[in-house]
Design a protein around this motif. Structure first.
Motif, PDB file in Angstrom:
ATOM      1  N   THR A  44       0.729  -1.153  -0.018  1.00  0.00           N
ATOM      2  CA  THR A  44       0.192   0.047  -0.090  1.00  0.00           C
ATOM      3  C   THR A  44       0.943   1.206  -0.131  1.00  0.00           C
ATOM      4  OG1 THR A  44      -1.760  -1.174   1.366  1.00  0.00           O
ATOM      5  CG2 THR A  44      -1.759   1.241   1.039  1.00  0.00           C
ATOM      6  N   ILE A  45       1.842   1.292   0.817  1.00  0.00           N
ATOM      7  CA  ILE A  45       2.669   2.495   0.716  1.00  0.00           C
ATOM      8  C   ILE A  45       3.562   2.762  -0.398  1.00  0.00           C
ATOM      9  CG2 ILE A  45       5.064   3.177   1.690  1.00  0.00           C
ATOM     10  CD1 ILE A  45       2.839   3.533   3.571  1.00  0.00           C
ATOM     11  N   PHE A  46       3.723   1.751  -1.294  1.00  0.00           N
ATOM     12  CA  PHE A  46       4.413   1.959  -2.537  1.00  0.00           C
ATOM     13  C   PHE A  46       3.672   2.080  -3.612  1.00  0.00           C
ATOM     14  CE2 PHE A  46       8.026  -0.092  -0.554  1.00  0.00           C
ATOM     15  CZ  PHE A  46       9.222   0.526  -0.911  1.00  0.00           C
ATOM     16  N   ALA A  47       2.352   1.687  -3.600  1.00  0.00           N
ATOM     17  CA  ALA A  47       1.216   1.881  -4.520  1.00  0.00           C
ATOM     18  C   ALA A  47       0.605   3.048  -4.645  1.00  0.00           C
ATOM     19  CB  ALA A  47       0.104   0.722  -4.424  1.00  0.00           C
ATOM     20  N   SER A  48       0.318   3.658  -3.355  1.00  0.00           N
ATOM     21  CA  SER A  48      -0.212   4.986  -3.146  1.00  0.00           C
ATOM     22  C   SER A  48       0.807   6.060  -3.695  1.00  0.00           C
ATOM     23  CB  SER A  48      -0.432   5.348  -1.584  1.00  0.00           C
ATOM     24  OG  SER A  48       0.888   5.310  -0.791  1.00  0.00           O
ATOM     25  N   ALA A  49       1.989   5.767  -3.785  1.00  0.00           N
ATOM     26  CA  ALA A  49       3.103   6.832  -4.295  1.00  0.00           C
ATOM     27  C   ALA A  49       3.042   6.721  -5.834  1.00  0.00           C
ATOM     28  CB  ALA A  49       4.536   6.863  -3.682  1.00  0.00           C
ATOM     29  N   LEU A  50       2.308   6.131  -6.417  1.00  0.00           N
ATOM     30  CA  LEU A  50       2.443   6.025  -7.811  1.00  0.00           C
ATOM     31  C   LEU A  50       1.209   7.010  -8.658  1.00  0.00           C
ATOM     32  CD1 LEU A  50       2.604   2.032  -8.424  1.00  0.00           C
ATOM     33  CD2 LEU A  50       4.517   3.829  -8.381  1.00  0.00           C
ATOM     34  N   TRP A  51       0.630   7.467  -7.824  1.00  0.00           N
ATOM     35  CA  TRP A  51      -0.480   8.421  -8.715  1.00  0.00           C
ATOM     36  C   TRP A  51      -0.522   9.869  -7.893  1.00  0.00           C
ATOM     37  CZ3 TRP A  51      -3.610   5.211 -11.578  1.00  0.00           C
ATOM     38  CH2 TRP A  51      -3.616   4.054 -11.305  1.00  0.00           C
ATOM     39  N   SER A  71      -1.620  19.336 -11.734  1.00  0.00           N
ATOM     40  CA  SER A  71      -1.758  19.889 -10.376  1.00  0.00           C
ATOM     41  C   SER A  71      -0.705  20.541  -9.930  1.00  0.00           C
ATOM     42  CB  SER A  71      -1.949  18.654  -9.273  1.00  0.00           C
ATOM     43  OG  SER A  71      -0.957  17.793  -9.356  1.00  0.00           O
ATOM     44  N   PRO A  72      -0.565  21.624  -9.192  1.00  0.00           N
ATOM     45  CA  PRO A  72       0.506  22.215  -8.690  1.00  0.00           C
ATOM     46  C   PRO A  72       1.734  21.462  -8.047  1.00  0.00           C
ATOM     47  CG  PRO A  72      -1.611  23.400  -8.000  1.00  0.00           C
ATOM     48  CD  PRO A  72      -1.871  22.172  -8.523  1.00  0.00           C
ATOM     49  N   TYR A  73       1.068  20.215  -7.361  1.00  0.00           N
ATOM     50  CA  TYR A  73       2.164  19.432  -6.778  1.00  0.00           C
ATOM     51  C   TYR A  73       2.985  18.797  -7.638  1.00  0.00           C
ATOM     52  CZ  TYR A  73      -0.386  19.725  -2.218  1.00  0.00           C
ATOM     53  OH  TYR A  73      -0.952  20.151  -0.994  1.00  0.00           O
ATOM     54  N   ALA A  74       2.339  18.548  -8.961  1.00  0.00           N
ATOM     55  CA  ALA A  74       3.220  17.757  -9.843  1.00  0.00           C
ATOM     56  C   ALA A  74       4.327  18.787 -10.558  1.00  0.00           C
ATOM     57  CB  ALA A  74       2.294  17.317 -11.195  1.00  0.00           C
ATOM     58  N   MET A  75       4.169  20.372 -10.873  1.00  0.00           N
ATOM     59  CA  MET A  75       4.819  21.098 -11.008  1.00  0.00           C
ATOM     60  C   MET A  75       6.114  21.279 -10.154  1.00  0.00           C
ATOM     61  SD  MET A  75       3.740  22.100 -14.281  1.00  0.00           S
ATOM     62  CE  MET A  75       3.193  20.256 -14.266  1.00  0.00           C
ATOM     63  N   VAL A  76       5.830  21.417  -8.790  1.00  0.00           N
ATOM     64  CA  VAL A  76       6.921  21.582  -8.015  1.00  0.00           C
ATOM     65  C   VAL A  76       7.506  20.359  -7.655  1.00  0.00           C
ATOM     66  CG1 VAL A  76       7.050  22.080  -5.643  1.00  0.00           C
ATOM     67  CG2 VAL A  76       5.330  23.238  -6.776  1.00  0.00           C
ATOM     68  N   PHE A  77       7.016  19.267  -7.795  1.00  0.00           N
ATOM     69  CA  PHE A  77       7.519  18.052  -7.786  1.00  0.00           C
ATOM     70  C   PHE A  77       8.756  17.819  -8.850  1.00  0.00           C
ATOM     71  CE2 PHE A  77       8.150  13.428  -8.850  1.00  0.00           C
ATOM     72  CZ  PHE A  77       8.506  12.919  -7.664  1.00  0.00           C
ATOM     73  N   LEU A  78       8.431  18.127 -10.065  1.00  0.00           N
ATOM     74  CA  LEU A  78       9.182  18.119 -11.273  1.00  0.00           C
ATOM     75  C   LEU A  78      10.593  18.591 -11.083  1.00  0.00           C
ATOM     76  CD1 LEU A  78       9.364  17.163 -14.320  1.00  0.00           C
ATOM     77  CD2 LEU A  78       8.713  19.381 -14.654  1.00  0.00           C
ATOM     78  N   MET A  93       6.754  17.138   0.239  1.00  0.00           N
ATOM     79  CA  MET A  93       6.969  18.116   1.420  1.00  0.00           C
ATOM     80  C   MET A  93       8.258  17.809   2.050  1.00  0.00           C
ATOM     81  SD  MET A  93       4.846  20.634   1.882  1.00  0.00           S
ATOM     82  CE  MET A  93       4.447  20.754   0.053  1.00  0.00           C
ATOM     83  N   ALA A  94       8.472  16.391   2.305  1.00  0.00           N
ATOM     84  CA  ALA A  94       9.654  15.927   2.847  1.00  0.00           C
ATOM     85  C   ALA A  94      10.860  16.459   1.958  1.00  0.00           C
ATOM     86  CB  ALA A  94       9.562  14.571   3.142  1.00  0.00           C
ATOM     87  N   THR A  95      10.935  16.181   0.881  1.00  0.00           N
ATOM     88  CA  THR A  95      11.846  16.717  -0.287  1.00  0.00           C
ATOM     89  C   THR A  95      12.055  18.309  -0.226  1.00  0.00           C
ATOM     90  OG1 THR A  95      11.069  14.885  -1.693  1.00  0.00           O
ATOM     91  CG2 THR A  95      12.630  16.497  -2.594  1.00  0.00           C
TER      92      THR A  95
END
Length: 286
Positions: free
Chosen positions: A139-146, A153-160, A220-222
């Motif tokens: 579950t931990i790994f699968a949830s981080a695939l979406w 989304s803004p999270y995707a732009m910042v994450f990039l 957020m941790a990154t």
């Protein structure tokens, strides 16, 4: 014989003031008519007046303020190289590049795939209490695939940009560790109180199956870890901006789990400062 006698024949010459004016030359077919020189001046160009002291007319050529200065090839190459350093690449940031490609694939599938299949996969990837109690690792790994909201989304732009910047400083394995640590700790910190509240009777049993997935906790941790590598002014400015956004989420409380999990994940990244600062700065590989 008589000697030759010479006779002079008088010719009448009209005075100068009655001579007819000279016939003007015809103008060229494709050009303006020539200008006649003013009397007493050396040539026709003198009728235009003296040339400006500052050079030619600014509006008559590319010497004005609006003239475009061509960029040299080294300057263009340096600008493109600087812009390329902000984006993930398979050579310099393989972890960030591969992760972004994977998220792009899952986002496209969630957008254009079969709705029933997408809904079933999201429910199976949810880090709710029910899944964490039965299949926690999967579950931990699968949830981080979406990505909640997809790549737009803004999270995707910042994450990039954030994930690639941190990987260039500390490497792919350490970046993955920071991301996973924030994802796991924030998930447990938010789902644990839900389980306790259900056991105490403060929440219904349906809260054990609440849909929860995405990369926001790891992001957020990154962000928190990356700020520890910045100069003091940039570091505290970035933390202040992110802190204001997180406080706003807590006030609005649209998504309670995410609103409480984001500050926890940010603090996890800040706690990683001593570890990321000890890492030798890696050389850049374009």
């Amino acid at each position: 014989m008589h000697p030759l006698e010479t006779h002079t024949i008088p010719v009448a010459v009209p005075p100068l003031d009655v001579l007819p004016p000279p016939r003007p030359e015809p103008a060229p077919a494709n050009g303006p008519a020539p200008q006649a020189a003013s009397p007493g001046l050396p040539g026709a160009m003198d009728t235009l007046g003296p040339a400006p002291a500052g050079g030619p007319d600014p509006g008559s050529g590319p010497t004005g303020a609006s003239a475009c200065v061509p960029l040299s090839a080294p300057a263009v190459r340096a600008a493109l190289l600087s812009a390329g350093r902000l984006l993930p690449s398979p050579r310099s940031t393989p972890f960030a590049f591969g992760y972004v490609v994977l998220l792009l694939a899952t986002s496209l599938f969630s957008e254009y795939g079969d709705p029933d299949t997408v809904s079933a996969l999201l429910r199976g990837s949810s880090t709710d209490v029910a899944h964490l109690s039965t299949t926690p690792v999967l579950t931990i790994f699968a949830s981080a695939l979406w990505i909640a909201g997809g790549m737009a989304s803004p999270y995707a732009m910042v994450f990039l940009f954030v994930l690639a910047a941190l990987e260039r400083r500390i490497g792919g394995w350490r970046t993955a560790g920071v991301f996973l640590l924030g994802h796991v700790v924030a998930t447990l910190a938010t789902e644990g109180p839900v389980a306790l509240s259900v056991l105490a009777g403060h929440l219904p049993e349906s809260s054990l199956h609440r849909l929860d997935y995405g990369i926001s906790f790891g992001l957020m941790a990154t962000v928190g870890a990356l700020t520890g590598l910045l100069a003091p002014f940039s570091r505290w400015t970035a933390l202040a901006v992110v802190g204001v956004l997180l406080v706003q989420d807590l006030v609005e409380m649209v998504e309670p789990l995410a609103a409480w999990g984001h500050p926890v994940a940010l603090l996890v990244g800040v706690a990683c400062w001593p570890a990321v600062r000890r890492v030798r700065v890696l050389p850049y590989r374009p």
